[in-house]
Scaffold this motif. Structure first.
Motif, PDB file in Angstrom:
ATOM      1  N   GLU A  93       0.973  14.058   7.665  1.00 45.25           N
ATOM      2  CA  GLU A  93       0.235  13.334   6.642  1.00 45.25           C
ATOM      3  C   GLU A  93       1.149  13.069   5.441  1.00 45.25           C
ATOM      4  OE1 GLU A  93      -3.069  12.197   6.520  1.00 45.25           O
ATOM      5  OE2 GLU A  93      -2.827  12.505   8.665  1.00 45.25           O
ATOM      6  N   PRO A  94       0.974  11.896   4.780  1.00 42.51           N
ATOM      7  CA  PRO A  94       1.830  11.580   3.624  1.00 42.51           C
ATOM      8  C   PRO A  94       1.801  12.664   2.547  1.00 42.51           C
ATOM      9  CG  PRO A  94       0.554   9.661   4.308  1.00 42.51           C
ATOM     10  CD  PRO A  94       0.055  10.818   5.119  1.00 42.51           C
ATOM     11  N   ALA A  95       0.597  13.197   2.255  1.00 41.72           N
ATOM     12  CA  ALA A  95       0.504  14.220   1.216  1.00 41.72           C
ATOM     13  C   ALA A  95       0.788  15.606   1.779  1.00 41.72           C
ATOM     14  CB  ALA A  95      -0.889  14.191   0.576  1.00 41.72           C
ATOM     15  N   GLY A  96       0.669  15.770   3.101  1.00 35.42           N
ATOM     16  CA  GLY A  96       0.897  17.075   3.717  1.00 35.42           C
ATOM     17  C   GLY A  96      -0.302  17.994   3.574  1.00 35.42           C
ATOM     18  N   THR A  97      -0.435  18.907   4.494  1.00 37.09           N
ATOM     19  CA  THR A  97      -1.486  19.909   4.405  1.00 37.09           C
ATOM     20  C   THR A  97      -1.151  20.911   3.312  1.00 37.09           C
ATOM     21  OG1 THR A  97      -2.029  19.682   6.746  1.00 37.09           O
ATOM     22  CG2 THR A  97      -2.699  21.727   5.666  1.00 37.09           C
ATOM     23  N   LYS A  98      -2.108  21.174   2.458  1.00 41.31           N
ATOM     24  CA  LYS A  98      -1.913  22.099   1.348  1.00 41.31           C
ATOM     25  C   LYS A  98      -2.554  23.441   1.671  1.00 41.31           C
ATOM     26  CE  LYS A  98       0.197  19.159  -1.364  1.00 41.31           C
ATOM     27  NZ  LYS A  98       1.600  19.333  -1.760  1.00 41.31           N
ATOM     28  N   VAL A  99      -1.796  24.494   1.504  1.00 38.46           N
ATOM     29  CA  VAL A  99      -2.264  25.841   1.813  1.00 38.46           C
ATOM     30  C   VAL A  99      -2.208  26.674   0.533  1.00 38.46           C
ATOM     31  CG1 VAL A  99      -1.877  27.903   3.202  1.00 38.46           C
ATOM     32  CG2 VAL A  99      -1.396  25.651   4.168  1.00 38.46           C
TER      33      VAL A  99
END
Length: 323
Positions: A197-203
């Motif tokens: 994903e462009p924003a990336g998965t946030k953890v």
């Protein structure tokens, strides 16, 4: 005591000397500033003397000039660090009692005031890894330094200083920590998992001692399985008791899950608890049941444990392999 009195006299003489010099220079404003500074130092010295005479110990630590008071002459409370962790602020300290009899503790409560005057209550206080907010308490042996930890929820991210922490136990009243600087630079709980994903998965982890790394979100029949790694980054074993969680998909549906759907190292994170050894990455998975085939993404997954509140994973794209 003689040394304290001599120090006060010297400070007052210094103030008088500053007055004479400022009169020569004609700088009355600067003179007042120096007098006020001298008086502040004198008051601090007298305050320290009163604390000593009343049986209190006052120590100034290296970190931020934090002042610590213990209400017992043989008890020494030492501030270690204060840092932001997720939505909480954590205060680490040590306690040692040189009394030959030692000291028993049942904590009552801790009240906290920040630099804006806002008041808070500590969520939990531990000594030696054991909660002091319960009724059972614990005993501190003589001449053994014990690690303490306090967790304070709800402090705004704009706040950088705790002005006062007051702690009482059933046995002793009047523990204090003043001018505690909050370290917000080492709060690396939120990470980018580097997905497609462009924003990336946030953890997000509510504690810097537990690192989460998202791996995949894959469909298995009518269920979704979210795989990730969890690593105990501390130097001690950490136990987790699962509290529950909820996931929200891109269709606006909510999916609850319990400890039966949550595993770490292949074992359920059950009410009896799961032990995470220090420094060992463990495989973890959460199963969401009966998720519709139109769902393409889990927008937010949240779960809590008894020990930590606020684990999150956001923007997880679902992989649906061809059957």
């Amino acid at each position: 005591m003689k040394k304290i009195i001599m120090m006060c006299v010297c400070l007052l003489l210094a103030g008088m000397g500053a007055q004479a010099q400022e009169k020569k220079k004609g700088g009355f404003g600067n003179f007042l500033k120096k007098v006020n500074k001298t008086l502040d130092a004198t008051n601090q010295a007298l305050d320290d003397a009163n604390a000593t005479l009343s049986g209190k110990e006052r120590t100034v630590t290296k970190t931020g000039g934090t002042t610590v008071i213990s209400p017992k002459r043989t008890m020494k409370l030492t501030f270690k660090e204060c840092y932001a962790e997720g939505n909480d602020v954590v205060v680490i300290f040590t306690m040692i009692d040189t009394d030959e009899k030692g000291q028993g503790f049942n904590w009552g409560e801790a009240t906290v005031w920040d630099e804006t005057g806002q008041e808070y209550r500590a969520a939990d206080i531990t000594l030696g890894g054991r909660s002091m907010c319960g009724g059972s308490g614990m005993g501190i042996p003589s001449d053994v330094e014990i690690k303490g930890e306090m967790r304070i929820p709800g402090i705004s991210k704009e706040v950088n200083t705790i002005k006062l922490i007051k702690m009482d136990s059933y046995q002793l009243k009047g523990f204090e920590m003043r001018n505690v600087t909050i370290d917000r630079e080492d709060n690396n709980a939120t990470t980018d998992a580097g997905t497609a994903e462009p924003a990336g998965t946030k953890v997000t982890s509510p504690t810097r001692n537990l690192k989460l790394q998202f791996k995949e979100c894959v469909a298995e029949g009518n269920n979704l399985v979210i795989n990730f790694m969890i690593t105990n980054a501390s130097e001690e074993e950490i136990g987790l008791n699962h509290g529950g969680g909820t996931a929200y998909d891109d269709q606006g549906e909510a999916h609850d899950f319990g400890y039966q759907e949550f595993t770490i190292g292949g074992k359920e994170v059950s009410p009896t608890g799961t032990a995470l050894p220090a420094g060992i990455p463990l495989k973890a998975s959460i199963t969401l049941k009966n998720v519709g085939s139109k769902v393409k993404e889990i927008k937010l997954l949240k779960f809590d444990t008894y020990q930590f509140k606020g684990f999150e994973m956001r923007n997880m794209t679902i992989r649906r392999d061809e059957q």
